[in-house]
Motif scaffolding. Structure first.
Motif, PDB file in Angstrom:
ATOM      1  N   GLN A   1      49.191  41.298  43.740  1.00 49.18           N
ATOM      2  CA  GLN A   1      50.420  40.831  43.117  1.00 49.18           C
ATOM      3  C   GLN A   1      50.402  39.307  43.125  1.00 49.18           C
ATOM      4  N   MET A   2      50.509  38.728  41.955  1.00 47.72           N
ATOM      5  CA  MET A   2      50.426  37.271  41.814  1.00 47.72           C
ATOM      6  C   MET A   2      51.738  36.749  41.264  1.00 47.72           C
ATOM      7  N   ASN A   3      52.440  35.964  42.056  1.00 47.50           N
ATOM      8  CA  ASN A   3      53.709  35.373  41.657  1.00 47.50           C
ATOM      9  C   ASN A   3      53.590  33.852  41.582  1.00 47.50           C
ATOM     10  N   SER A   4      54.562  33.236  40.938  1.00 48.86           N
ATOM     11  CA  SER A   4      54.591  31.775  40.806  1.00 48.86           C
ATOM     12  C   SER A   4      53.239  31.238  40.350  1.00 48.86           C
ATOM     13  N   LEU A   5      52.717  31.844  39.318  1.00 45.55           N
ATOM     14  CA  LEU A   5      51.386  31.482  38.845  1.00 45.55           C
ATOM     15  C   LEU A   5      51.351  30.055  38.310  1.00 45.55           C
ATOM     16  N   LYS A   6      50.194  29.433  38.527  1.00 44.21           N
ATOM     17  CA  LYS A   6      49.966  28.049  38.107  1.00 44.21           C
ATOM     18  C   LYS A   6      48.767  28.003  37.149  1.00 44.21           C
ATOM     19  N   PRO A   7      48.700  26.982  36.313  1.00 47.07           N
ATOM     20  CA  PRO A   7      47.530  26.887  35.417  1.00 47.07           C
ATOM     21  C   PRO A   7      46.200  26.909  36.169  1.00 47.07           C
ATOM     22  N   GLU A   8      46.181  26.361  37.370  1.00 53.97           N
ATOM     23  CA  GLU A   8      44.936  26.345  38.145  1.00 53.97           C
ATOM     24  C   GLU A   8      44.547  27.719  38.682  1.00 53.97           C
ATOM     25  N   ASP A   9      45.397  28.720  38.506  1.00 62.02           N
ATOM     26  CA  ASP A   9      45.032  30.098  38.854  1.00 62.02           C
ATOM     27  C   ASP A   9      44.223  30.771  37.738  1.00 62.02           C
ATOM     28  N   THR A  10      44.086  30.093  36.612  1.00 62.84           N
ATOM     29  CA  THR A  10      43.316  30.642  35.497  1.00 62.84           C
ATOM     30  C   THR A  10      41.877  30.877  35.914  1.00 62.84           C
ATOM     31  N   ALA A  11      41.406  32.110  35.743  1.00 65.61           N
ATOM     32  CA  ALA A  11      40.057  32.485  36.178  1.00 65.61           C
ATOM     33  C   ALA A  11      39.798  33.932  35.794  1.00 65.61           C
ATOM     34  N   VAL A  12      38.554  34.332  35.950  1.00 66.32           N
ATOM     35  CA  VAL A  12      38.236  35.752  35.920  1.00 66.32           C
ATOM     36  C   VAL A  12      38.355  36.257  37.354  1.00 66.32           C
ATOM     37  N   TYR A  13      39.119  37.316  37.537  1.00 68.60           N
ATOM     38  CA  TYR A  13      39.359  37.877  38.857  1.00 68.60           C
ATOM     39  C   TYR A  13      38.500  39.136  39.038  1.00 68.60           C
ATOM     40  N   TYR A  14      37.809  39.176  40.180  1.00 65.87           N
ATOM     41  CA  TYR A  14      36.886  40.271  40.474  1.00 65.87           C
ATOM     42  C   TYR A  14      37.310  40.996  41.738  1.00 65.87           C
ATOM     43  N   CYS A  15      37.210  42.286  41.679  1.00 67.40           N
ATOM     44  CA  CYS A  15      37.408  43.135  42.847  1.00 67.40           C
ATOM     45  C   CYS A  15      36.042  43.362  43.499  1.00 67.40           C
ATOM     46  N   GLN A  16      36.034  43.435  44.828  1.00 67.01           N
ATOM     47  CA  GLN A  16      34.773  43.632  45.540  1.00 67.01           C
ATOM     48  C   GLN A  16      34.955  44.540  46.730  1.00 67.01           C
ATOM     49  N   ASN A  17      33.949  45.390  46.947  1.00 66.97           N
ATOM     50  CA  ASN A  17      33.808  46.114  48.204  1.00 66.97           C
ATOM     51  C   ASN A  17      32.691  45.413  48.970  1.00 66.97           C
ATOM     52  N   PRO A  18      33.038  44.513  49.886  1.00 68.03           N
ATOM     53  CA  PRO A  18      31.990  43.727  50.550  1.00 68.03           C
ATOM     54  C   PRO A  18      31.091  44.555  51.457  1.00 68.03           C
ATOM     55  N   GLY A  19      31.590  45.686  51.916  1.00 75.68           N
ATOM     56  CA  GLY A  19      30.791  46.506  52.822  1.00 75.68           C
ATOM     57  C   GLY A  19      29.553  47.085  52.176  1.00 75.68           C
ATOM     58  N   ILE A  20      29.638  47.363  50.888  1.00 70.74           N
ATOM     59  CA  ILE A  20      28.503  47.943  50.180  1.00 70.74           C
ATOM     60  C   ILE A  20      28.065  47.059  49.028  1.00 70.74           C
ATOM     61  N   GLY A  21      28.665  45.885  48.909  1.00 76.45           N
ATOM     62  CA  GLY A  21      28.185  44.904  47.950  1.00 76.45           C
ATOM     63  C   GLY A  21      28.406  45.245  46.496  1.00 76.45           C
ATOM     64  N   VAL A  22      29.487  45.954  46.211  1.00 74.07           N
ATOM     65  CA  VAL A  22      29.769  46.345  44.831  1.00 74.07           C
ATOM     66  C   VAL A  22      30.892  45.486  44.263  1.00 74.07           C
ATOM     67  N   TRP A  23      30.726  45.067  42.995  1.00 73.24           N
ATOM     68  CA  TRP A  23      31.705  44.254  42.281  1.00 73.24           C
ATOM     69  C   TRP A  23      32.220  45.000  41.062  1.00 73.24           C
ATOM     70  N   GLY A  24      33.450  44.701  40.687  1.00 77.46           N
ATOM     71  CA  GLY A  24      33.962  45.160  39.414  1.00 77.46           C
ATOM     72  C   GLY A  24      33.505  44.241  38.304  1.00 77.46           C
ATOM     73  N   GLN A  25      33.925  44.564  37.073  1.00 78.48           N
ATOM     74  CA  GLN A  25      33.468  43.800  35.914  1.00 78.48           C
ATOM     75  C   GLN A  25      34.297  42.549  35.689  1.00 78.48           C
ATOM     76  N   GLY A  26      35.448  42.455  36.328  1.00 78.59           N
ATOM     77  CA  GLY A  26      36.308  41.284  36.204  1.00 78.59           C
ATOM     78  C   GLY A  26      37.402  41.463  35.168  1.00 78.59           C
ATOM     79  N   THR A  27      38.501  40.764  35.395  1.00 75.33           N
ATOM     80  CA  THR A  27      39.607  40.755  34.435  1.00 75.33           C
ATOM     81  C   THR A  27      40.118  39.323  34.308  1.00 75.33           C
ATOM     82  N   GLN A  28      40.342  38.898  33.068  1.00 78.91           N
ATOM     83  CA  GLN A  28      40.720  37.512  32.803  1.00 78.91           C
ATOM     84  C   GLN A  28      42.212  37.301  33.059  1.00 78.91           C
ATOM     85  N   VAL A  29      42.523  36.248  33.791  1.00 73.74           N
ATOM     86  CA  VAL A  29      43.900  35.796  33.982  1.00 73.74           C
ATOM     87  C   VAL A  29      43.995  34.379  33.442  1.00 73.74           C
ATOM     88  N   THR A  30      44.916  34.167  32.504  1.00 71.13           N
ATOM     89  CA  THR A  30      45.115  32.852  31.920  1.00 71.13           C
ATOM     90  C   THR A  30      46.577  32.459  32.094  1.00 71.13           C
TER      91      THR A  30
END
Length: 113
Positions: free
Chosen positions: A81-110
């Motif tokens: 949950q992202m509140n009070s968003l700022k322009p500097e939060d603009t990025a591709v956001y990735y989900c990760q399971n660090p235990g097994i080293g798996v990443w999602g494909q990413g979703t753009q937040v602008t």
């Protein structure tokens, strides 16, 4: 095979909110720490937030007090949950399971100013 699928990104004005979701498949989701990272253009990927299987959380200083990570083990889903968003939060956001080293494909937040 483990897969992570993010959703919920989009375009929002500064001060607005978005909720990202990351759905996991093919694993015993509840035992793993899960994390959100982001990568802005020209910058390195950075850890935004993480949550342990027991629900303990940690956040990057830049998002503390504005972002909240949570999980629903029954749904095998982790949220950001992202509140009070700022322009500097603009990025591709990735989900990760660090235990097994798996990443999602990413979703753009602008975030527009």
């Amino acid at each position: 095979q483990v897969q992570l699928v993010e959703s919920g990104g989009g375009l929002v004005q500064a001060g607005g909110s978005l909720r990202l979701s990351c759905a996991a498949s093919g694993s015993i989701f509840s035992i793993y720490t899960m994390a959100w990272h982001r990568q802005a253009p020209g910058k390195q990927r950075e850890l935004v937030a993480a949550i342990t299987h027991g629900g303990s959380t940690n956040y990057a200083d830049s998002v503390k007090g504005r972002f909240t990570i949570s999980r629903d083990n029954a749904k095998k889903t982790v949220y950001l949950q992202m509140n009070s968003l700022k322009p500097e939060d603009t990025a591709v956001y990735y989900c990760q399971n660090p235990g097994i080293g798996v990443w999602g494909q990413g979703t753009q937040v602008t975030v527009s100013s």
